[in-house]
Motif scaffolding. Structure first.
Motif, PDB file in Angstrom:
ATOM      1  N   CYS A   8      41.841  17.452  44.343  1.00  0.00           N
ATOM      2  CA  CYS A   8      42.342  16.041  44.079  1.00  0.00           C
ATOM      3  C   CYS A   8      41.652  15.651  45.567  1.00  0.00           C
ATOM      4  O   CYS A   8      40.794  15.084  45.484  1.00  0.00           O
ATOM      5  CB  CYS A   8      43.999  15.461  44.958  1.00  0.00           C
ATOM      6  N   SER A  15      33.110  12.311  44.431  1.00  0.00           N
ATOM      7  CA  SER A  15      33.303  10.554  44.535  1.00  0.00           C
ATOM      8  C   SER A  15      32.787  10.277  45.271  1.00  0.00           C
ATOM      9  O   SER A  15      31.406   9.468  45.219  1.00  0.00           O
ATOM     10  CB  SER A  15      35.056  10.048  44.193  1.00  0.00           C
ATOM     11  N   THR A  19      28.482   8.572  45.589  1.00  0.00           N
ATOM     12  CA  THR A  19      28.781   6.775  46.010  1.00  0.00           C
ATOM     13  C   THR A  19      27.221   6.912  46.528  1.00  0.00           C
ATOM     14  O   THR A  19      26.121   6.262  47.322  1.00  0.00           O
ATOM     15  CB  THR A  19      30.325   6.977  46.373  1.00  0.00           C
ATOM     16  N   GLY A  43      34.772   0.188  33.211  1.00  0.00           N
ATOM     17  CA  GLY A  43      35.113   1.469  33.684  1.00  0.00           C
ATOM     18  C   GLY A  43      35.405   1.123  35.496  1.00  0.00           C
ATOM     19  O   GLY A  43      36.216   2.015  35.708  1.00  0.00           O
ATOM     20  N   GLU A  44      35.167  -0.828  35.637  1.00  0.00           N
ATOM     21  CA  GLU A  44      36.093  -0.539  36.922  1.00  0.00           C
ATOM     22  C   GLU A  44      37.828  -0.621  37.036  1.00  0.00           C
ATOM     23  O   GLU A  44      38.309  -0.014  38.342  1.00  0.00           O
ATOM     24  CB  GLU A  44      35.742  -1.781  37.445  1.00  0.00           C
ATOM     25  N   THR A  45      37.942  -0.818  35.944  1.00  0.00           N
ATOM     26  CA  THR A  45      39.584  -0.837  36.343  1.00  0.00           C
ATOM     27  C   THR A  45      40.467   0.630  35.818  1.00  0.00           C
ATOM     28  O   THR A  45      41.101   1.246  36.459  1.00  0.00           O
ATOM     29  CB  THR A  45      39.904  -1.758  34.607  1.00  0.00           C
ATOM     30  N   ILE A  46      39.534   1.563  35.685  1.00  0.00           N
ATOM     31  CA  ILE A  46      39.619   2.694  34.756  1.00  0.00           C
ATOM     32  C   ILE A  46      39.720   3.619  36.259  1.00  0.00           C
ATOM     33  O   ILE A  46      40.568   4.493  37.073  1.00  0.00           O
ATOM     34  CB  ILE A  46      39.038   3.450  33.776  1.00  0.00           C
ATOM     35  N   GLY A  47      38.974   3.341  36.827  1.00  0.00           N
ATOM     36  CA  GLY A  47      38.517   3.593  38.395  1.00  0.00           C
ATOM     37  C   GLY A  47      39.186   3.611  39.280  1.00  0.00           C
ATOM     38  O   GLY A  47      39.241   4.544  40.104  1.00  0.00           O
ATOM     39  N   THR A  48      39.694   2.153  39.662  1.00  0.00           N
ATOM     40  CA  THR A  48      40.879   2.291  40.211  1.00  0.00           C
ATOM     41  C   THR A  48      42.422   2.593  40.147  1.00  0.00           C
ATOM     42  O   THR A  48      42.372   2.825  40.713  1.00  0.00           O
ATOM     43  CB  THR A  48      40.640   0.253  39.888  1.00  0.00           C
ATOM     44  N   ILE A  50      42.642   5.668  38.444  1.00  0.00           N
ATOM     45  CA  ILE A  50      42.339   7.402  38.939  1.00  0.00           C
ATOM     46  C   ILE A  50      42.439   6.725  40.081  1.00  0.00           C
ATOM     47  O   ILE A  50      42.910   8.322  40.805  1.00  0.00           O
ATOM     48  CB  ILE A  50      41.288   6.968  37.496  1.00  0.00           C
ATOM     49  N   GLY A  51      41.850   6.614  41.220  1.00  0.00           N
ATOM     50  CA  GLY A  51      41.872   6.261  42.635  1.00  0.00           C
ATOM     51  C   GLY A  51      43.622   6.078  43.156  1.00  0.00           C
ATOM     52  O   GLY A  51      43.674   7.096  43.827  1.00  0.00           O
TER      53      GLY A  51
END
Length: 74
Positions: A8, A15, A19, A43-48, A50-51
């Protein structure tokens, strides 16, 4: 369990580097793929998600293993 935590941390570092490099080195528009607005939102939803999962797991792991000494002699 330690390997998951290390993984992690490595994901978080990569990440951050991605950025940082996107801000420093702009990508020419002809190299970018064309994408629709719905794909960007997905993609923003999936990234959020996962984060949040990685952040919650790292916080839980640090608290359970008392890395910061927050809970004294427990």
């Amino acid at each position: 369990m330690d390997y998951i935590f290390i993984g992690c941390i490595i994901i978080a570092i990569f990440s951050f580097l991605v950025t940082l490099f996107r801000k420093i080195i702009p990508i020419p528009e002809e190299m970018m793929m064309k994408s629709s607005e719905s794909s960007i939102k997905k993609g923003e939803t999936i990234g959020t998600i996962i984060g949040i999962v990685v952040g919650v797991f790292m916080s839980y792991y640090l608290i359970i293993n008392n890395y910061f000494g927050l809970f004294g002699d427990f």
